[in-house]
Write an enzyme that holds these catalytic residues in place. Structure first.
Site, short mmCIF file in Angstrom:
data_model
loop_
_atom_site.label_atom_id
_atom_site.label_comp_id
_atom_site.label_asym_id
_atom_site.label_seq_id
_atom_site.Cartn_x
_atom_site.Cartn_y
_atom_site.Cartn_z
CG ASP A 1 2.76 -2.19 5.83
OD1 ASP A 1 1.95 -1.43 6.40
OD2 ASP A 1 3.13 -3.27 6.33
CD GLU B 1 -0.94 -4.92 10.14
OE1 GLU B 1 -1.42 -5.70 10.97
OE2 GLU B 1 -0.86 -5.21 8.92
ZN LIG Z 1 -3.96 -4.42 7.79
#
Ligand SMILES: [Zn+2]
Length: 457
Positions: free
Chosen positions: A84, A147
């Site tokens: 992501d 994340e």
């Molecule tokens: Zn990162």
């Protein structure tokens, strides 16, 4: 051999990263069976398909996180990366999802953070496989997809009962090795007020976030003319206070210096400056109690000393405390605090003392969020192996770093941050014109391959 093999795949590696960067994998709301939206889903699917095509077994855990696995053995070592990205923002000279190459750099959101090194890790493993290098442990390249917005991907991995590696690293920060990360606690408390009397604190506000030192705060007070006049007399006793008067109200403005919540000693807290001023004024009992409490237990120190929670250790120094926001009216006042405790200490080492102190001020908890500390001893075999690899590959000393912030390593046990940014390279992640230098990317993949071999020996 391994290094040569990786260089031979250079064009293929670059193309695979470009294709991954071209998928805009910013988190969106869930859609059907895609919990973090379509872009994130496509980036995961792409990476798993690529891994399969390169000859690895893959597992997809409900489109939240997946992994490629290789080898045999009872134990497993892992590389944890994420697919992501944060939104691109403005100010790009090349298309943010183009993956274009200019001057030896691949440009695009996610090239450094963290698609470049994550896709690179697949090829590190591919080189090991093609050369039939004997390993005694299995290796997983784990593809996180959340994340940037909470690491719910790894939480899902753990919840599913998936195997936790015996050792591993995340190439999502910098070299050499971050073996210590302070624990981070963010807490909000409020106090209910029964405001009456000649002077009323009508409103108070300041700060933008718990982890930023506030550079401005203000309070609006109403009351009788004579009482208001007495407040004006106080002004000369205090610095960085500006007063504006209108009718039966007076606005107190307080100025400070902003700084990051991990280094509050570099700033000057405008909220505390304001509170010290207000503490000299006679309000209702509750309001006075609040101001007095703040003066005595929070104060201007940034190491938690007034609260009696000033933990220390040799490797990471002192406890860090920041009062980040305040918001209130005649009925209640709420504050948000950001605290960082030393890497070898635990949440349990201070949280009860902190809560007791809040009770003394009759403050009520609104929320407390906690990210634990991380510390792997320099004497551990795991850290020594990474140091050996780094020193052999770069010819530089593999110094160990302790940081006040947190990396992706905190999301999973037995993981430390290792690369991909080398010393002296500018910070490009989350910035416009994010790029990864192809030469340093290739170097990183060689380091990752050597580190996987060493850890999985
Ligand atoms: Zn990162």
């Amino acid at each position: 051999m391994l290094d040569r093999k990786i260089l031979d795949m250079k064009d293929e590696i670059i193309q695979s990263i470009q294709k991954c960067v071209q998928i805009k994998s910013v988190e969106e709301g869930s859609k059907g069976n895609m919990p973090f939206g379509e872009g994130v889903y496509k980036a995961l699917e792409y990476s798993l398909k690529l891994s399969e095509n390169l000859g690895f077994n893959t597992v997809n855990l409900d489109n939240m996180i997946g992994y490629a696995e290789y080898g045999q053995g009872d134990e497993m070592v892992a590389v944890l990366g994420h697919l992501d990205v944060v939104p691109e923002g403005d100010g790009w000279k090349y298309p943010p999802y183009g993956g274009e190459i200019h001057g030896g750099k691949i440009y695009g959101r996610g090239t450094t953070d963290d698609k470049g090194p994550t896709i690179g890790a697949i090829y590190a493993l591919k080189a090991i496989k093609d050369l039939n290098i004997p390993l005694n442990k299995r290796v997983r390249i784990i593809f996180g997809t959340n994340e940037e917005t909470g690491s719910n991907c790894v939480k899902h991995y753990v919840k599913k009962g998936e195997e936790i590696p015996v050792a591993g690293f995340t190439p999502d920060s910098e070299y050499p090795i971050i073996n210590g990360e302070k624990g981070i606690v963010t807490s909000k408390y409020k106090k209910v007020l029964d405001s009456k009397g000649d002077l009323i604190l009508k409103s108070i506000r300041g700060g933008i976030a718990p982890n930023v030192v506030p550079d401005y705060a203000e309070a609006l007070i109403k009351g009788e003319k004579q009482k208001i006049n007495s407040i004006k007399m106080l002004k000369d006793k205090y610095k960085d206070i500006v007063i504006e008067e209108k009718d039966n109200e007076i606005l107190i403005k307080s100025y400070g210096i902003s700084a990051h919540g991990s280094t509050p000693h570099k700033g000057k807290n405008a909220i505390m400056n304001l509170i010290l001023f207000l503490n000299d004024i006679d309000f209702s009992l509750d309001t006075n109690e609040f101001l007095c409490f703040m003066k005595e237990y929070i104060g201007l120190n940034t190491d938690g000393k007034s609260l009696g929670i000033n933990l220390q250790d040799e490797v990471s120094g002192s406890f860090i405390f920041n009062l980040g926001t305040i918001i209130g009216n005649e009925e209640e006042i709420a504050i948000e605090m950001n605290m960082r405790y030393p890497v070898t200490k635990k949440f349990e080492d201070f949280i009860d003392i902190f809560k007791e102190k809040m009770e003394i001020g009759r403050l009520q908890e609104v929320y407390t969020r906690h990210k634990h500390s991380l510390y792997v001893s320099p004497d551990s075999e795991f850290i020594k192996k990474l140091q050996k690899v780094y020193e052999e590959k770069t010819g530089e000393k593999a110094e160990l770093i302790c940081i006040g912030g947190g990396t992706y390593a905190k999301a999973m046990d037995n993981i430390v941050a290792f690369g991909p940014v080398f010393k002296g390279q500018p910070k490009v992640e989350h910035q416009p014109n994010e790029y990864i230098e192809i030469d340093s990317l290739m170097k990183s993949i060689q380091i990752m391959a050597a580190a996987i071999c060493e850890l999985a020996k």
